[in-house]
Design a protein around this motif. Sequence first.
Motif, mmCIF file in Angstrom:
data_model
loop_
_atom_site.group_PDB
_atom_site.id
_atom_site.type_symbol
_atom_site.label_atom_id
_atom_site.label_comp_id
_atom_site.label_asym_id
_atom_site.label_seq_id
_atom_site.Cartn_x
_atom_site.Cartn_y
_atom_site.Cartn_z
ATOM 1 N N GLY A 139 4.310 31.718 23.609
ATOM 2 C CA GLY A 139 3.106 31.479 24.415
ATOM 3 C C GLY A 139 3.181 32.378 25.425
ATOM 4 N N ASP A 140 4.346 32.350 26.136
ATOM 5 C CA ASP A 140 4.316 32.927 27.788
ATOM 6 C C ASP A 140 4.217 34.523 27.472
ATOM 7 N N ALA A 141 4.803 35.116 26.398
ATOM 8 C CA ALA A 141 4.593 36.442 26.087
ATOM 9 C C ALA A 141 3.040 36.864 25.863
ATOM 10 N N VAL A 142 2.491 35.931 24.886
ATOM 11 C CA VAL A 142 0.985 36.334 24.746
ATOM 12 C C VAL A 142 0.207 36.117 25.893
ATOM 13 N N ALA A 143 0.396 35.186 26.582
ATOM 14 C CA ALA A 143 -0.514 35.083 28.017
ATOM 15 C C ALA A 143 -0.090 36.341 28.962
ATOM 16 N N ALA A 144 1.076 36.844 28.813
ATOM 17 C CA ALA A 144 1.513 38.289 29.748
ATOM 18 C C ALA A 144 0.585 39.392 29.016
ATOM 19 N N LEU A 145 0.679 39.507 27.720
ATOM 20 C CA LEU A 145 -0.323 40.444 27.186
ATOM 21 C C LEU A 145 -1.601 40.386 27.463
ATOM 22 N N ARG A 146 -2.095 39.354 27.602
ATOM 23 C CA ARG A 146 -3.687 38.907 27.940
ATOM 24 C C ARG A 146 -3.822 39.371 29.161
ATOM 25 N N ARG A 147 -3.179 39.046 30.183
ATOM 26 C CA ARG A 147 -3.190 39.560 31.389
ATOM 27 C C ARG A 147 -3.267 40.998 31.774
ATOM 28 N N ARG A 148 -2.861 41.924 30.615
ATOM 29 C CA ARG A 148 -2.604 43.241 30.835
ATOM 30 C C ARG A 148 -3.791 44.160 30.056
ATOM 31 N N CYS A 149 -4.243 43.305 28.859
ATOM 32 C CA CYS A 149 -5.205 44.071 27.724
ATOM 33 C C CYS A 149 -5.988 43.073 27.208
ATOM 34 N N SER A 150 -7.015 43.585 26.530
ATOM 35 C CA SER A 150 -7.778 42.698 25.470
ATOM 36 C C SER A 150 -6.841 42.330 24.245
ATOM 37 N N VAL A 151 -6.803 41.016 24.110
ATOM 38 C CA VAL A 151 -5.985 40.430 23.095
ATOM 39 C C VAL A 151 -6.686 39.692 22.032
ATOM 40 N N ARG A 152 -6.755 39.689 20.884
ATOM 41 C CA ARG A 152 -7.279 38.720 19.729
ATOM 42 C C ARG A 152 -6.211 38.230 19.144
ATOM 43 N N PHE A 153 -5.990 36.746 19.209
ATOM 44 C CA PHE A 153 -5.248 36.019 18.231
ATOM 45 C C PHE A 153 -5.603 36.073 16.902
ATOM 46 N N LEU A 154 -4.619 36.319 15.964
ATOM 47 C CA LEU A 154 -4.658 36.545 14.612
ATOM 48 C C LEU A 154 -3.956 35.586 13.730
ATOM 49 N N GLY A 155 -3.398 34.602 14.554
ATOM 50 C CA GLY A 155 -2.623 33.518 13.700
ATOM 51 C C GLY A 155 -1.263 33.228 14.087
ATOM 52 N N SER A 156 -0.714 32.082 13.674
ATOM 53 C CA SER A 156 0.688 31.566 13.621
ATOM 54 C C SER A 156 0.916 30.894 12.476
ATOM 55 N N HIS A 157 1.752 30.982 11.504
ATOM 56 C CA HIS A 157 2.194 30.422 10.356
ATOM 57 C C HIS A 157 3.580 30.524 10.009
ATOM 58 N N PRO A 158 3.886 29.959 8.761
ATOM 59 C CA PRO A 158 5.331 29.936 8.398
ATOM 60 C C PRO A 158 5.448 31.248 7.498
ATOM 61 N N ARG A 159 6.571 31.890 7.581
ATOM 62 C CA ARG A 159 6.764 33.159 6.976
ATOM 63 C C ARG A 159 7.252 32.788 5.758
ATOM 64 N N ALA A 160 6.590 33.829 4.620
ATOM 65 C CA ALA A 160 6.652 33.693 3.280
ATOM 66 C C ALA A 160 8.035 33.886 2.927
ATOM 67 N N ASP A 161 9.036 34.663 3.502
ATOM 68 C CA ASP A 161 10.489 34.695 2.972
ATOM 69 C C ASP A 161 11.355 33.732 3.953
ATOM 70 N N HIS A 162 10.694 32.675 4.577
ATOM 71 C CA HIS A 162 11.339 31.498 5.131
ATOM 72 C C HIS A 162 12.540 32.079 6.164
ATOM 73 N N ALA A 163 12.332 33.556 6.709
ATOM 74 C CA ALA A 163 13.558 34.007 7.454
ATOM 75 C C ALA A 163 13.345 33.557 8.954
ATOM 76 N N PRO A 164 14.516 32.857 9.620
ATOM 77 C CA PRO A 164 14.123 32.358 10.751
ATOM 78 C C PRO A 164 14.307 33.664 11.865
ATOM 79 N N SER A 165 13.827 33.561 13.318
ATOM 80 C CA SER A 165 13.997 34.462 14.059
ATOM 81 C C SER A 165 15.456 35.053 14.278
ATOM 82 N N SER A 166 15.594 36.324 14.157
ATOM 83 C CA SER A 166 16.756 37.070 14.095
ATOM 84 C C SER A 166 17.375 37.155 15.576
#
Length: 299
Positions: free
Chosen positions: A246-273
């Motif tokens: 959320g902090d990163a997305v807010a930072a991007l929004r401060r810099r430019c035009s941003v459209r949020f396209l979704g947050s959802h589970p990954r199909a491969d179930h891979a956790p963040s690396s």
Amino acid sequence: MIAYFGPQGTFTEQAARGLIPDGEFLPAETIFAALNAVRDGRAEAACVPVENSVEGPVNATLDGLTESTVLVAVAETILPVQFSVLVRQDASDIRTVASHPHALAQVRQWLATNLPEAEQVPTSSTAAAAQAVRRGEYDAAVTASVAAQHYELREFVGGIADLADASTRFLLVRRPGRLPEPTGADRTSLMAVTVNRTGALAELLTELSFRGINLTRLDARPAKTHIGQYRFFVDMEGHIAEPRIGDAVAALRRRCSVRFLGSHPRADHAPSSGEPPVGNEDFVAATNWLESVRRGESV
């Protein structure tokens, strides 16, 4: 009602039925039509392809998600892609082979070896190619095997693909609303439009790097306003509900035009690396500390 990029007999139909097994389904002639069925209320959601391991991003989906009112992805699935060559029951000679361009690209070597004289004809979908074969317009279609049942065709050969592990990722998109809960193995998608100047894209990527966020995809598409203006499509590991995402997305929004396209589970179930340099708990602690300072408390 679940719209999908049709007609019947496409891999997208197979993906849609896998995502919503007990749903009612509405085939759409194009990806734009499937998305617009959600926008105008004829469908609750739409299933569309977004990227292929051989051919890369599906540009019609990227454009369709950003050129009208907002839709967000709430689920995804990945299908291994193997094709069948379908012909009419009385077929004796194959001089033309039709299919979607992505499908033709994934069997290019097989066609060159086995049907080198056949003309390759692009169509709007693999199932549209099967329909055209049934009408007698072409001799063969490269398509999903299920299309043989829908269109009363005969399988000339099945299970073909130049790359055995080829796959396509599909999204289930809806109108904005309550998002899926974080699972620890999630994907967040954005579209960003930056100013056309030196270092603009690097600045956006730096915001993610500082927060230890790993990208899973970065694509560029023309903004269709004037030459040199691009939209950047970003997929990142993590969920918008996580403090650092959320902090990163807010930072991007401060810099430019941003459209949020979704947050959802990954199909491969891979956790963040990997381990981020600053974790979610650090973002929470820093926010709590700042609020304490603002309240005048001794910290």
